[in-house]
Motif scaffolding. Structure first.
Motif, PDB file in Angstrom:
ATOM      1  N   UNK A 185       0.696  -1.133   0.104  1.00 57.59           N
ATOM      2  CA  UNK A 185      -0.178  -0.072  -0.066  1.00 57.59           C
ATOM      3  C   UNK A 185       0.862   1.269   0.134  1.00 57.59           C
ATOM      4  N   UNK A 186       1.860   1.381   0.785  1.00 59.27           N
ATOM      5  CA  UNK A 186       2.731   2.407   1.019  1.00 59.27           C
ATOM      6  C   UNK A 186       3.470   2.891  -0.267  1.00 59.27           C
ATOM      7  N   UNK A 187       3.865   1.787  -1.290  1.00 57.59           N
ATOM      8  CA  UNK A 187       4.281   2.101  -2.318  1.00 57.59           C
ATOM      9  C   UNK A 187       3.474   3.093  -3.468  1.00 57.59           C
ATOM     10  N   UNK A 188       2.280   2.722  -3.427  1.00 62.59           N
ATOM     11  CA  UNK A 188       1.172   3.813  -4.419  1.00 62.59           C
ATOM     12  C   UNK A 188       0.916   5.103  -3.647  1.00 62.59           C
ATOM     13  N   UNK A 189       0.817   5.005  -2.142  1.00 59.90           N
ATOM     14  CA  UNK A 189       0.679   5.918  -1.160  1.00 59.90           C
ATOM     15  C   UNK A 189       1.914   7.063  -1.435  1.00 59.90           C
ATOM     16  N   UNK A 190       2.776   6.600  -1.123  1.00 60.33           N
ATOM     17  CA  UNK A 190       3.786   7.476  -1.212  1.00 60.33           C
ATOM     18  C   UNK A 190       3.969   8.190  -2.460  1.00 60.33           C
ATOM     19  N   UNK A 191       3.722   7.502  -3.718  1.00 57.75           N
ATOM     20  CA  UNK A 191       3.787   8.047  -5.068  1.00 57.75           C
ATOM     21  C   UNK A 191       2.782   9.057  -5.192  1.00 57.75           C
TER      22      UNK A 191
END
Length: 298
Positions: A112-118
């Motif tokens: 989830x963090x990969x998309x969220x931080x992008x």
């Protein structure tokens, strides 16, 4: 309160949380001597000793603990308010601190963090993996991730992953010299690789369930790690049996590099939940991350 008094309190809290002038100095970008002078000045102004100092450690006194209990939530509230103000410009900002277990970090948070931080590049996320149960309020985490059964009742809990099953595995080489266990009691004759929870809490207790029968076992062996990746590696190398999440070893089971035992005794565990204090004001960035984790779970 004057600005310099607020700055002194912030320095004291940093030293108390780090339990070290050296680590606090590195974090704040100040010299150790400057921090020592600030804390001493604060103690003189309040008329009480706040920190006990030795050559090896720093620890809060009783008065220091009372000040921390008052100060930490107030600063967290201030951080949240400032973050909310900064986001009036339209961009979520701030740092989100999460304590999690390694498996949840790898399988739930990181995807989830990969998309969220992008999507929100001005947000920072700090994840600490720890198998012990952490007091997120005292340790100043914004949230924690644990299995549902381990979440305190006074927390808001949001399910972010489905239930999962455990698997007990060993390598073919390990079983060449040993018979496979048929019931949990047979584990006393086996080398079991332990998961270390923390220095004070010992090893993870293996859970078993078959029908209405439930058992908990403290197993023994020559190895213990605080990483499930190392448990799997040690099992693959033939050093014993490991108790791991089923999805962690699915590929090895399919390839035949690990063999499963006691499958009918391995229980289903309640899925991971994100939990956080109900009384703490949440920043817009944190609320967005909660929604992203909930959407991923759906």
């Amino acid at each position: 309160m004057r600005r310099e008094e607020m700055a002194d309190l912030t320095v004291f809290l940093a030293v108390a949380e780090a339990r070290s002038f050296t680590r606090a100095a590195a974090r704040l970008g100040l010299s150790q001597s400057a921090l020592s002078q600030i804390v001493r000045r604060l103690e003189e102004r309040l008329g009480v000793r706040l920190l006990t100092r030795t050559t090896r450690s720093v620890a809060p006194t009783e008065a220091g603990e009372r000040l921390i209990d008052t100060l930490a939530p107030a600063l967290d509230q201030l951080d949240a308010s400032l973050a909310a103000l900064s986001e009036l410009g339209g961009k979520p900002t701030g740092t989100i601190r999460i304590t999690s277990v390694e498996h949840a970090t790898k399988t739930v948070l990181w995807p989830v963090l990969q998309g969220f931080l992008a999507q929100y590049p001005d947000v920072k996320v700090a994840v600490t993996s720890d198998y012990g149960l952490v007091d997120i309020v005292a340790e100043r985490f914004d949230a924690g991730v644990r299995m549902g059964e381990h979440v305190d009742k006074d927390m808001i809990a949001v399910r972010i992953a489905p239930d999962f099953r455990a698997a007990i595995v060993g390598s073919p080489a390990y079983f060449q010299a040993r018979s496979r266990p048929k019931v949990p009691q047979d584990l006393v004759t086996h080398q079991c690789i332990n998961l270390s929870l923390s220095t004070s809490r010992g090893h993870y207790i293996w859970h078993f369930k078959k029908g209405r029968r439930e058992l908990k076992a403290r197993v023994d062996g020559c190895l213990a790690f605080n990483s499930i990746g190392m448990l799997k590696d040690a099992a693959l190398a033939g050093f014993g049996l490991a108790y791991l999440p089923e999805d962690e070893v699915a590929g090895c089971l399919a390839a035949g590099s690990l063999l499963r035992v006691l499958e009918d005794w391995c229980p289903l565990f309640p899925g991971y939940h994100l939990y956080y204090p109900s009384r703490r004001q949440q920043t817009p960035a944190f609320s967005l991350l909660v929604e992203a984790l909930k959407a991923n779970a759906r």
